[in-house]
Design a protein around this motif. Structure first.
Motif, PDB file in Angstrom:
ATOM      1  N   ARG A 282       0.822  -1.213   0.000  1.00 26.37           N
ATOM      2  CA  ARG A 282       0.000   0.000   0.000  1.00 26.37           C
ATOM      3  C   ARG A 282       0.857   1.263   0.000  1.00 26.37           C
ATOM      4  NH1 ARG A 282      -4.309  -2.211   4.475  1.00 26.37           N
ATOM      5  NH2 ARG A 282      -5.923  -2.945   3.003  1.00 26.37           N
ATOM      6  N   LEU A 283       1.993   1.205   0.698  1.00 28.17           N
ATOM      7  CA  LEU A 283       2.858   2.373   0.800  1.00 28.17           C
ATOM      8  C   LEU A 283       3.850   2.466  -0.353  1.00 28.17           C
ATOM      9  CD1 LEU A 283       3.590   2.272   4.645  1.00 28.17           C
ATOM     10  CD2 LEU A 283       2.148   3.909   3.420  1.00 28.17           C
ATOM     11  N   GLY A 284       3.851   1.497  -1.248  1.00 24.96           N
ATOM     12  CA  GLY A 284       4.785   1.524  -2.364  1.00 24.96           C
ATOM     13  C   GLY A 284       6.196   1.164  -1.966  1.00 24.96           C
ATOM     14  N   MET A 285       6.361   0.423  -0.875  1.00 24.62           N
ATOM     15  CA  MET A 285       7.690  -0.012  -0.437  1.00 24.62           C
ATOM     16  C   MET A 285       8.035  -1.353  -1.104  1.00 24.62           C
ATOM     17  SD  MET A 285       7.230   0.766   3.662  1.00 24.62           S
ATOM     18  CE  MET A 285       8.923   0.379   4.094  1.00 24.62           C
ATOM     19  N   ARG A 286       9.301  -1.560  -1.349  1.00 26.44           N
ATOM     20  CA  ARG A 286       9.714  -2.881  -1.820  1.00 26.44           C
ATOM     21  C   ARG A 286       9.450  -3.916  -0.728  1.00 26.44           C
ATOM     22  NH1 ARG A 286      14.139   0.203  -4.089  1.00 26.44           N
ATOM     23  NH2 ARG A 286      15.215  -0.130  -2.110  1.00 26.44           N
ATOM     24  N   LEU A 287       9.093  -5.109  -1.124  1.00 27.66           N
ATOM     25  CA  LEU A 287       8.793  -6.152  -0.143  1.00 27.66           C
ATOM     26  C   LEU A 287      10.059  -6.673   0.530  1.00 27.66           C
ATOM     27  CD1 LEU A 287       5.987  -8.198  -1.920  1.00 27.66           C
ATOM     28  CD2 LEU A 287       5.780  -6.404  -0.195  1.00 27.66           C
ATOM     29  N   GLU A 288      11.171  -6.737  -0.198  1.00 21.45           N
ATOM     30  CA  GLU A 288      12.463  -7.118   0.365  1.00 21.45           C
ATOM     31  C   GLU A 288      12.367  -8.398   1.202  1.00 21.45           C
ATOM     32  OE1 GLU A 288      13.795  -3.633   2.381  1.00 21.45           O
ATOM     33  OE2 GLU A 288      14.250  -2.577   0.521  1.00 21.45           O
TER      34      GLU A 288
END
Length: 348
Positions: free
Chosen positions: A230-236
């Motif tokens: 949702r926040l556009g962060m990489r899942l990593e």
């Protein structure tokens, strides 16, 4: 001797002889032991009876054939592999082969397996016809009338098959089972999820499956992944790196591995990988579509089979120091399925 008495005595003797004959013919205990009997197509009742006699299960093939004829089953015999109870009776053996109670063999597909591992299990399965041996993924998809990737496309469970069944028949059953379970969860999914299709939900579930073996953590890990999407962060997430590396992975992820160029490497690319990375259990599927409501954006493996979840980068840094960098920590047990931590790049 009175005539009526003689008739009665005669009937009693005849009845006794009939009962004894029926016992010897149909109800006498037999001890076949653990033997199995393969009845290929075209096997006659007489051929089967001779096999029983040659393997010392019955004394007389003729008597067994006579029993079959007496029961009206002289020609009714189902092909397959049979194993009989011990003890059993001639009548029970006849009933087993007439009704086709053949031996069934188990094949277990394990959550987290890649399709390569599924293929290996199919190839090892006894008495299963490996009709996908040597075929490309495209050929297997065509045989199963599939368009999506074969990765994660089957439900992990134990499937039973009979002698001579095909690998594609087992895969088709596992495919139908997955579609049923995923379809039911999709209909009851939580609102406003950042997954738009059942296939995306399957991909997300495969990440959850590979991240933890603890049932109680799956929905919370699902919540972390949903928050980051949702926040556009990489899942990593490390399992995607391990999947990317394939045979190059040797148990430890290096900095070079984190930079390995692959569309599956979630340290390099935003969003979900192109396909699932393994088979998904029912709990992982449910967790992907019913994640916990949490503020956590990070988690780190404790080395004891679980994870610590953090809402902020500062908390994550502290957790990493405690569980990964603290040399005074007790020896760690093997980490579940290669999972390490979420948010490494951000933590650095």
């Amino acid at each position: 001797m009175h005539p009526l008495f003689k008739w009665g005595l005669g009937a009693l003797i005849l009845g006794g002889l009939s009962a004894a004959g029926w016992y010897l013919l149909a109800d006498r205990p037999l001890h076949p032991g653990p033997k199995t009997f393969h009845l290929p197509d075209g096997t006659t009742m007489r051929t089967f009876a001779k096999q029983l006699q040659e393997r010392h299960v019955i004394d007389s093939a003729n008597a067994f054939v006579a029993l079959a004829e007496l029961m009206g089953e002289g020609r009714a015999l189902k092909t397959g592999v049979y194993r009989f109870a011990d003890p059993t009776t001639p009548l029970d053996i006849l009933h087993t082969v007439v009704t086709g109670q053949v031996v069934e063999y188990p094949l277990t597909l394990v959550p987290g397996w890649t399709f390569h591992e599924v293929r290996q299990a199919l190839a090892r399965a006894p008495h299963l016809s490996d009709d996908i041996k040597g075929q490309s993924h495209a050929q297997v998809r065509a045989a199963l009338h599939m368009h999506a990737s074969l990765e994660g496309a089957f439900f992990p469970d134990t499937y039973y098959y009979t002698y001579g069944a095909t690998a594609t028949s087992v895969l088709a059953r596992a495919r139908r089972r997955l579609r049923t379970v995923l379809g039911n969860d999709w209909l009851t999914r939580a609102p406003h999820l950042p997954v738009r299709t059942p296939q995306q939900a399957l991909i997300l579930a495969s990440l959850i499956e590979r991240e933890t073996a603890k049932a109680g953590e799956r929905r919370k890990i699902g919540g972390v992944f949903v928050n980051r999407l949702r926040l556009g962060m990489r899942l990593e997430t490390d399992p995607t790196v391990i999947f990317s590396l394939g045979k190059r992975y040797h148990g430890v992820i290096t900095s070079a591995d984190l930079a390995f160029p692959s569309p599956y490497n979630t340290y390099l690319h935003y969003g979900l990988p192109p396909t699932p990375i393994g088979l998904c259990s029912a709990r992982a599927l449910y967790a992907a579509l019913h994640p916990d409501k949490t503020r956590a954006l990070y988690f780190v493996a404790t080395g004891r089979g679980g994870h610590v979840f953090s809402d902020t980068l500062q908390e994550q840094d502290e957790a990493i120091r405690k569980y990964e960098l603290d040399s005074t920590a007790p020896p760690a047990v093997p980490k579940p399925r290669g999972a390490r931590r979420i948010g490494q790049d951000d933590a650095n």
